[in-house]
Motif scaffolding. Structure first.
Motif, PDB file in Angstrom:
ATOM      1  N   LEU A  93       0.844  -1.181   0.000  1.00 20.45           N
ATOM      2  CA  LEU A  93       0.000   0.000   0.000  1.00 20.45           C
ATOM      3  C   LEU A  93       0.884   1.237   0.000  1.00 20.45           C
ATOM      4  CD1 LEU A  93      -2.937   0.864  -0.005  1.00 20.45           C
ATOM      5  CD2 LEU A  93      -2.947   0.717   2.486  1.00 20.45           C
ATOM      6  N   ARG A  94       0.748   2.035  -1.042  1.00 19.72           N
ATOM      7  CA  ARG A  94       1.599   3.202  -1.244  1.00 19.72           C
ATOM      8  C   ARG A  94       3.079   2.827  -1.192  1.00 19.72           C
ATOM      9  NH1 ARG A  94      -1.315   8.081   2.252  1.00 19.72           N
ATOM     10  NH2 ARG A  94      -3.014   8.475   0.779  1.00 19.72           N
ATOM     11  N   GLY A  95       3.399   1.661  -1.744  1.00 15.97           N
ATOM     12  CA  GLY A  95       4.782   1.209  -1.845  1.00 15.97           C
ATOM     13  C   GLY A  95       5.313   0.517  -0.624  1.00 15.97           C
ATOM     14  N   ILE A  96       4.524   0.410   0.442  1.00 15.81           N
ATOM     15  CA  ILE A  96       4.981  -0.225   1.670  1.00 15.81           C
ATOM     16  C   ILE A  96       4.379  -1.623   1.761  1.00 15.81           C
ATOM     17  CG2 ILE A  96       4.975  -0.133   4.194  1.00 15.81           C
ATOM     18  CD1 ILE A  96       4.966   2.868   4.022  1.00 15.81           C
ATOM     19  N   GLY A  97       5.239  -2.620   1.934  1.00 18.00           N
ATOM     20  CA  GLY A  97       4.817  -4.009   2.054  1.00 18.00           C
ATOM     21  C   GLY A  97       6.042  -4.865   2.262  1.00 18.00           C
ATOM     22  N   THR A  98       5.892  -6.172   2.144  1.00 18.93           N
ATOM     23  CA  THR A  98       7.030  -7.073   2.273  1.00 18.93           C
ATOM     24  C   THR A  98       6.787  -8.327   1.448  1.00 18.93           C
ATOM     25  OG1 THR A  98       8.441  -8.296   3.829  1.00 18.93           O
ATOM     26  CG2 THR A  98       6.093  -8.235   4.327  1.00 18.93           C
ATOM     27  N   THR A  99       7.880  -8.869   0.904  1.00 23.17           N
ATOM     28  CA  THR A  99       7.837 -10.165   0.223  1.00 23.17           C
ATOM     29  C   THR A  99       8.452 -11.251   1.091  1.00 23.17           C
ATOM     30  OG1 THR A  99       9.926  -9.668  -0.909  1.00 23.17           O
ATOM     31  CG2 THR A  99       7.886  -9.143  -2.075  1.00 23.17           C
ATOM     32  N   ALA A 100       8.876 -10.898   2.303  1.00 22.44           N
ATOM     33  CA  ALA A 100       9.408 -11.892   3.228  1.00 22.44           C
ATOM     34  C   ALA A 100       8.287 -12.812   3.693  1.00 22.44           C
ATOM     35  CB  ALA A 100      10.059 -11.205   4.424  1.00 22.44           C
ATOM     36  N   THR A 101       8.612 -14.075   3.925  1.00 25.43           N
ATOM     37  CA  THR A 101       7.637 -15.045   4.402  1.00 25.43           C
ATOM     38  C   THR A 101       8.264 -15.883   5.499  1.00 25.43           C
ATOM     39  OG1 THR A 101       8.310 -16.674   2.728  1.00 25.43           O
ATOM     40  CG2 THR A 101       6.493 -15.193   2.157  1.00 25.43           C
ATOM     41  N   GLY A 102       7.412 -16.561   6.249  1.00 26.27           N
ATOM     42  CA  GLY A 102       7.903 -17.444   7.295  1.00 26.27           C
ATOM     43  C   GLY A 102       7.160 -17.229   8.587  1.00 26.27           C
ATOM     44  N   LEU A 111      -4.661   4.025  16.705  1.00 25.24           N
ATOM     45  CA  LEU A 111      -5.823   3.213  17.026  1.00 25.24           C
ATOM     46  C   LEU A 111      -5.654   1.751  16.637  1.00 25.24           C
ATOM     47  CD1 LEU A 111      -8.729   5.646  16.084  1.00 25.24           C
ATOM     48  CD2 LEU A 111      -7.803   5.131  18.344  1.00 25.24           C
ATOM     49  N   PHE A 112      -4.812   1.457  15.644  1.00 29.85           N
ATOM     50  CA  PHE A 112      -4.609   0.075  15.233  1.00 29.85           C
ATOM     51  C   PHE A 112      -3.227  -0.449  15.602  1.00 29.85           C
ATOM     52  CE2 PHE A 112      -8.060   1.569  12.583  1.00 29.85           C
ATOM     53  CZ  PHE A 112      -8.946   0.510  12.620  1.00 29.85           C
ATOM     54  N   GLY A 113      -2.246   0.435  15.738  1.00 29.43           N
ATOM     55  CA  GLY A 113      -0.980   0.044  16.330  1.00 29.43           C
ATOM     56  C   GLY A 113      -0.049  -0.731  15.436  1.00 29.43           C
ATOM     57  N   ARG A 114       0.508  -1.801  15.990  1.00 27.83           N
ATOM     58  CA  ARG A 114       1.603  -2.556  15.390  1.00 27.83           C
ATOM     59  C   ARG A 114       1.245  -3.055  13.984  1.00 27.83           C
ATOM     60  NH1 ARG A 114       1.292  -7.892  15.791  1.00 27.83           N
ATOM     61  NH2 ARG A 114       3.503  -8.175  16.231  1.00 27.83           N
ATOM     62  N   ASN A 115       2.254  -3.025  13.133  1.00 29.55           N
ATOM     63  CA  ASN A 115       2.181  -3.613  11.800  1.00 29.55           C
ATOM     64  C   ASN A 115       1.098  -3.002  10.921  1.00 29.55           C
ATOM     65  OD1 ASN A 115       4.232  -5.259  12.684  1.00 29.55           O
ATOM     66  ND2 ASN A 115       2.893  -6.973  13.168  1.00 29.55           N
ATOM     67  N   ALA A 116       0.881  -1.708  11.065  1.00 28.19           N
ATOM     68  CA  ALA A 116      -0.001  -0.989  10.146  1.00 28.19           C
ATOM     69  C   ALA A 116       0.731   0.234   9.624  1.00 28.19           C
ATOM     70  CB  ALA A 116      -1.301  -0.589  10.833  1.00 28.19           C
ATOM     71  N   THR A 117       2.041   0.066   9.351  1.00 27.66           N
ATOM     72  CA  THR A 117       2.842   1.196   8.878  1.00 27.66           C
ATOM     73  C   THR A 117       2.442   1.625   7.478  1.00 27.66           C
ATOM     74  OG1 THR A 117       4.536  -0.409   8.218  1.00 27.66           O
ATOM     75  CG2 THR A 117       4.851   0.706  10.330  1.00 27.66           C
ATOM     76  N   GLY A 146       3.954   5.385  12.408  1.00 21.01           N
ATOM     77  CA  GLY A 146       3.626   3.975  12.513  1.00 21.01           C
ATOM     78  C   GLY A 146       4.843   3.157  12.882  1.00 21.01           C
ATOM     79  N   PHE A 147       4.602   1.975  13.466  1.00 24.86           N
ATOM     80  CA  PHE A 147       5.690   1.152  14.000  1.00 24.86           C
ATOM     81  C   PHE A 147       5.442  -0.317  13.669  1.00 24.86           C
ATOM     82  CE2 PHE A 147       6.830  -1.484  17.805  1.00 24.86           C
ATOM     83  CZ  PHE A 147       8.195  -1.523  17.591  1.00 24.86           C
ATOM     84  N   LYS A 148       6.496  -0.972  13.205  1.00 22.57           N
ATOM     85  CA  LYS A 148       6.499  -2.424  13.004  1.00 22.57           C
ATOM     86  C   LYS A 148       7.720  -2.992  13.693  1.00 22.57           C
ATOM     87  CE  LYS A 148       6.152  -5.956   9.387  1.00 22.57           C
ATOM     88  NZ  LYS A 148       7.240  -6.850   9.841  1.00 22.57           N
ATOM     89  N   ALA A 149       7.503  -3.885  14.632  1.00 24.10           N
ATOM     90  CA  ALA A 149       8.601  -4.429  15.428  1.00 24.10           C
ATOM     91  C   ALA A 149       9.547  -5.262  14.573  1.00 24.10           C
ATOM     92  CB  ALA A 149       8.056  -5.272  16.574  1.00 24.10           C
ATOM     93  N   PRO A 156      13.462  -3.020  13.627  1.00 27.32           N
ATOM     94  CA  PRO A 156      12.090  -2.531  13.493  1.00 27.32           C
ATOM     95  C   PRO A 156      11.981  -1.452  12.423  1.00 27.32           C
ATOM     96  CG  PRO A 156      13.111  -1.630  15.469  1.00 27.32           C
ATOM     97  CD  PRO A 156      14.065  -2.644  14.912  1.00 27.32           C
ATOM     98  N   GLU A 157      10.764  -1.179  12.014  1.00 27.09           N
ATOM     99  CA  GLU A 157      10.496  -0.161  10.997  1.00 27.09           C
ATOM    100  C   GLU A 157       9.634   0.945  11.607  1.00 27.09           C
ATOM    101  OE1 GLU A 157       8.566  -2.064   7.758  1.00 27.09           O
ATOM    102  OE2 GLU A 157      10.121  -3.585   7.492  1.00 27.09           O
ATOM    103  N   THR A 158       9.958   2.169  11.267  1.00 24.06           N
ATOM    104  CA  THR A 158       9.160   3.322  11.676  1.00 24.06           C
ATOM    105  C   THR A 158       8.848   4.151  10.438  1.00 24.06           C
ATOM    106  OG1 THR A 158      10.214   3.384  13.846  1.00 24.06           O
ATOM    107  CG2 THR A 158       9.057   5.362  13.141  1.00 24.06           C
ATOM    108  N   VAL A 159       7.572   4.503  10.278  1.00 25.75           N
ATOM    109  CA  VAL A 159       7.137   5.275   9.118  1.00 25.75           C
ATOM    110  C   VAL A 159       6.469   6.549   9.613  1.00 25.75           C
ATOM    111  CG1 VAL A 159       5.605   5.349   7.115  1.00 25.75           C
ATOM    112  CG2 VAL A 159       6.849   3.258   7.650  1.00 25.75           C
TER     113      VAL A 159
END
Length: 525
Positions: free
Chosen positions: A111-120, A162-168, A501-504, A519-522
Motif C-alpha cells: 500500500l503506497r509502496g509499503i509491504g514485504t515479500t518476506a515469508t515465514g 488506534l490500530f498500532g503494530r504492523n499498520a505502517t 507507525g511502528f512495526k517491530a 524494526p520499521e518506523t514510518v
C-alpha cells in the motif's frame, strides 16, 4: 467471507458459462435501517446518515466517511460485486495505491509502496488485515473470498495510534454481514473455464427473539490447471477451496450486543514458479514454455488449513461504549516447490515448508458516543503469537555431493514467539466552528523469542544435528497522530495530518546462528 490462497497468475480465472442463483426472504419486516448504498446498521452500531452517505469505522467508531480525516477507500458488497472484486487480492482493481500479490499461501499486499515479500513463521505484513475487529497476524491465508461481506475499508498511511503494530503502510478492514432475525438466504452456483465449479451458500435467521445466526459456505474446484509441468506431464496452477464461516448475534438489550464468530478453511493448491525471463536455470537451458507451467523434476504442491473463533461484546454506558474483542486463530500450511527450477539432478533444490501459526488476542476499548464537540477512544491491546517452521526440508539429488555420503536432506526447525502489549488513546475536539483537532498516542512494547536448530541427512540416512540456538529481543515504541480538519461544506473537508507507525523487528526464520532484523518506523504527513 472466507479466507484463502489464490494464484497470482490469473485473476479472472472463472468465466461462468452457466449460473444458477436462488434467493429467498421471509415475510417479516426489513432486516435493518438502510443507511448507505446497501450498507446496513444494526443494534448498538446504528448511526443516522443521509441517503448515499457512507459509514466507516476508520477511527474505531461508526462515522460518516466525509467526517473522517484519513485517506480511506470504502466499498459495500454491491460495489465490490459490480466491480468484479471477489477476493482481497482483487481490491487493487478499485483501490489506488494498493497492490496485492501472492507467494504460495502467503498474501503480500503493498500500500503506497509499503509491504514485504518476506515469508515465514513470525513474519507479519506492514499492511494489517482486520476481520470483524480481529487482527490476522499470519500472512498465510490472508487472501479472503468475499461472499458474505458487508463492507471493506482500505486505510492508507500509518495507523499507529488506534490500530498500532504492523499498520505502517495502512490496513484492510473487513466487516462481514450480521445475522438477521428475518429468515433469508441465497445459493449461487457456476461452472466455467478450466473446468472450474464454484458455489456459495448464505443462510440467516432468528432462533429466538434476541438471538440470530448465519452460515456462509464457499466452495471452488478448479478441475484443470492453468499450466503443465513439462518434465512430469502433471497439471500445475490449480486450486480447490472450501471455506465456512458462521456468526451469531445476541442482543439481550438495546445497549448490549454479543457476537460470536467461527471460521474454517481447507485448501489445496499447486502454484508453479518459472525462471525470470532471460535467466538460465542451474545446469539447464533457458525456460521458453508457458508462463503458467514449468519444467522441473519436482511438482509443486500445497495445502492450507486455518480457522478461528472470536467473541465481541459491546455495551453502552450512557455516553460511552465498552468493546471487548477476544480471538484465537490457528493455521498450518504445507508447501512443496522446486527452488532450482531445473531438470538437472545435480542442481535441483526442492523445498518443503511445514509451517504452523497460532495467535491469541484481547482488546478492551472504551469510546465516547456523544454528539458534542469532544470525541475520544482509549484502549488496551494484548497479542500473543507462536510461529513454527516444523520443519523446512531442503532436498537435493547431488548439489551437495553424490551418494552415499553427500547431503540428501537438510531439516531446519525454528520457532518464533511474540508477546506484545499496547495502550492507546485518541481525542478529537472542535477548536473552532467546523474545525477539529485530533491527537493520539500509543505505546507498544513487544518481545520476540527465537529458537532454531538444524539436522543434516546423507543419502545413506546418516544424520548429524547442530545444537539449537536461542535469542531474544524487545522492541518498544511510541506512535502518534496529529490531525487538523476543516469542513468547507456538508460534503467537503480539507485536513492535514502527521502520523507515526511502528512495526517491530524479529528474526530470520531459516538462518543459523540467529540473525535479527530491525524494526520499521514510518512517518507520514
Amino acid at each position: 467471507m472466507c479466507g484463502g490462497t489464490q494464484q497470482k497468475f490469473k485473476t479472472s480465472r472463472l468465466l461462468v458459462i452457466s449460473l444458477a442463483t436462488v434467493t429467498w426472504m421471509g415475510a417479516s419486516p426489513a432486516w435493518a435501517q438502510t443507511i448507505a448504498s446497501g450498507l446496513t446498521s444494526t443494534g448498538v452500531d446504528a448511526v443516522k446518515a443521509d441517503e448515499d452517505e457512507i459509514i466507516v469505522t476508520a477511527q474505531r467508531r461508526s462515522e460518516r466517511l466525509s467526517d473522517v480525516p484519513i485517506a480511506v477507500s470504502a466499498f459495500n458488497a454491491n460495489q465490490l460485486a459490480t466491480s468484479g472484486v471477489n477476493s482481497t487480492m482483487d481490491l487493487s482493481i478499485v483501490t489506488p495505491g494498493l497492490q496485492f500479490g501472492t507467494q504460495a499461501a502467503y498474501g503480500q499486499p503493498f500500500l503506497r509502496g509499503i509491504g514485504t515479500t518476506a515469508t515465514g513463521p513470525g513474519v507479519e505484513s506492514p499492511v494489517a488485515l482486520y476481520v470483524d475487529g480481529v487482527y490476522y497476524g499470519a500472512m498465510i491465508g490472508s487472501i479472503i473470498t468475499l461472499n458474505n461481506v458487508e463492507q471493506i475499508e482500505v486505510l492508507k498511511g500509518p495507523q499507529g495510534t488506534l490500530f498500532g503494530r504492523n499498520a505502517t503502510g495502512g490496513l484492510i478492514q473487513i466487516t462481514t454481514k450480521d445475522p438477521s432475525q428475518q429468515p433469508a438466504g441465497s445459493i449461487t452456483a457456476g461452472y466455467g473455464s478450466y473446468r472450474t465449479a464454484v458455489a456459495d451458500l448464505y443462510l440467516t435467521g432468528g432462533v429466538a427473539s434476541t438471538l440470530a445466526g448465519d452460515l456462509a459456505v464457499h466452495f471452488q474446484d478448479q478441475g484443470k490447471g492453468f499450466g503443465t509441468n513439462l518434465f512430469t506431464g502433471n497439471e500445475v496452477n490449480k486450486t480447490v477451496d472450501l471455506s465456512v464461516r458462521s456468526k451469531w448475534l445476541w442482543t439481550p438489550s438495546a445497549d448490549t450486543s454479543v457476537r460470536l464468530s467461527v471460521d474454517y478453511q481447507h485448501q489445496t493448491f499447486r502454484q508453479a514458479y518459472v525462471p525470470a525471463p532471460g535467466t538460465k536455470p542451474p545446469g539447464d537451458t533457458p525456460y521458453t514454455g508457458d508462463l503458467q507451467g514449468l519444467n522441473g523434476i519436482f511438482d509443486p504442491d500445497g495445502r492450507l488449513n486455518q480457522g478461528g473463533i472470536s467473541l465481541q461484546i459491546k455495551h453502552r454506558f450512557g455516553s460511552a461504549e465498552l468493546i471487548s474483542t477476544s480471538a484465537y486463530r490457528a493455521s498450518n500450511v504445507f508447501v512443496n516447490f522446486d527452488g532450482g527450477l531445473t531438470r538437472d539432478p545435480n542442481s535441483v533444490l526442492n523445498l518443503q515448508i511445514f509451517e504452523k501459526h497460532a495467535q491469541l488476542t484481547q482488546e478492551l476499548q472504551l469510546n465516547s458516543t456523544g454528539v458534542g464537540g469532544l470525541k475520544w477512544s482509549t484502549g488496551l491491546y494484548l497479542f500473543h503469537a507462536d510461529g513454527k517452521s516444523d520443519p523446512l526440508v531442503i532436498t537435493t539429488l547431488g548439489a551437495f555431493g553424490p551418494a552415499p555420503d553427500g547431503l540428501n536432506n537438510i531439516y531446519v526447525s525454528s520457532q518464533q514467539k511474540t508477546d506484545s502489549i499496547a495502550i492507546y488513546g485518541q481525542t478529537t475536539v472542535e477548536v473552532l466552528p467546523a474545525t477539529n483537532l485530533s491527537t493520539g498516542l500509543r505505546f507498544t512494547t513487544e518481545r520476540r523469542k527465537f529458537e532454531i536448530g538444524e539436522t543434516l541427512e546423507t543419502f545413506s540416512g546418516a544424520k548429524s544435528s547442530v545444537p539449537a540456538e536461542r535469542a531474544q529481543k524487545t522492541f518498544s515504541k511510541m506512535t502518534w497522530r496529529l490531525a487538523l480538519d476543516t469542513r468547507l461544506s456538508p460534503n467537503a473537508m480539507v485536513y492535514g495530518s502527521y502520523d507515526r507507525g511502528f512495526k517491530a523487528g524479529g528474526f530470520n526464520d531459516y538462518l543459523t546462528p540467529p540473525q535479527s532484523y530491525d524494526p520499521e518506523t514510518v512517518l507520514s504527513n
